[in-house]
Design an enzyme around this catalytic site. Structure first.
Site, PDB file in Angstrom:
ATOM      1  CG  HIS A 193      43.073  47.719  47.136  1.00  0.00           C
ATOM      2  ND1 HIS A 193      43.723  47.827  45.937  1.00  0.00           N
ATOM      3  CD2 HIS A 193      42.980  48.984  47.628  1.00  0.00           C
ATOM      4  CE1 HIS A 193      43.999  49.101  45.693  1.00  0.00           C
ATOM      5  NE2 HIS A 193      43.562  49.816  46.708  1.00  0.00           N
ATOM      6  CE  LYS A 253      39.679  48.888  44.954  1.00  0.00           C
ATOM      7  NZ  LYS A 253      38.711  49.984  45.210  1.00  0.00           N
TER       8      LYS A 253
END
Length: 238
Positions: A136, A140
């Site tokens: 990701h 995040k």
């Protein structure tokens, strides 16, 4: 349908765009600087609130929305460990409604169904070990991702030789989940079954956040007509 937005970052703005394109009305937008608007008539008029914030405030947002009689759709992750029992009780005993998913992408829902079926098959072939990797964007906060945890729990449920999951583990009884954070990657999840003879790999690679946003709006449309603790498996019958 009247929708309130809780969280107005990139996801919130994309959800707004898609909701309006589907004919819905955005009646309230709540972000960090206008928390008092939870108690506004505009917010109370919403059929559903769509919440995308962060693990530290998500549960509190549910409580504020429920206090105003508003159903919630949420894609925030990281709160389940501390508040999962409270949410389940609120939805089962106190009449509250939360549609929660670690990932609202239609593609991920299909990928998850494939994952469950593949684990069921691979239970018969112990020569294959399995691992999961998620990648990701660098913004995040939590890891592994909520989607990775969901996929991992599905694998553990399907494989008798796995007792649970963990990060950075070498225990053969545990499913290893690795996480990578780089650039602006929307989300990549890869499941790999490896043996001496060959390797079987399945991957979901999100091109943008748009699929997540569309799924959240579809979930809101579903939630308007349903109650309780809801998730993707209620909306899509795979």
């Amino acid at each position: 349908m009247k929708i309130a937005l809780i969280g107005y970052g990139k996801m919130g703005k994309m959800i707004e765009e898609i909701a309006r394109s589907r004919g819905h009305e955005i009646v309230s937008i709540i972000d960090i600087d206008n928390q008092q608007d939870f108690e506004s008539d505009a917010f109370r008029s919403a059929d559903v609130a769509i919440e995308f914030t962060n693990p530290t405030v998500a549960y509190g947002n549910y409580l504020k929305a429920w206090a105003q009689g508003v159903k919630v759709v949420s894609g925030s992750t990281g709160w389940l460990k501390d508040h999962g029992d409270d949410v389940r009780k609120a939805c089962s005993e106190d009449g509250k409604t939360l549609f929660w998913a670690s990932n609202f992408s239609i593609g991920v829902a299909i990928f998850s169904a494939v994952n469950r079926y593949l684990a069921k098959i691979m239970n018969q072939f112990p020569q294959y070990d399995v691992e999961l990797e998620e990648t990701h964007h660098v913004h995040k906060l939590d890891h592994p991702s909520g989607t990775a945890i969901t996929l991992g729990e599905e694998i553990v449920a399907g494989l008798e030789r796995k007792e649970g999951w963990a990060e950075d583990t070498t225990d053969p009884k545990l499913l290893r989940i690795d996480h990578i954070r780089r650039g602006e990657v929307p989300g990549i999840h890869t499941i790999r079954y490896d043996s001496d003879a060959d390797c079987i790999t399945i991957t979901h690679d999100a091109h943008s956040r748009r699929g997540f946003a569309l799924g959240a709006v579809l979930a809101a449309e579903y939630t308007k007509e349903h109650s309780g603790l809801l998730t993707i498996s209620d909306m899509f019958k795979f």
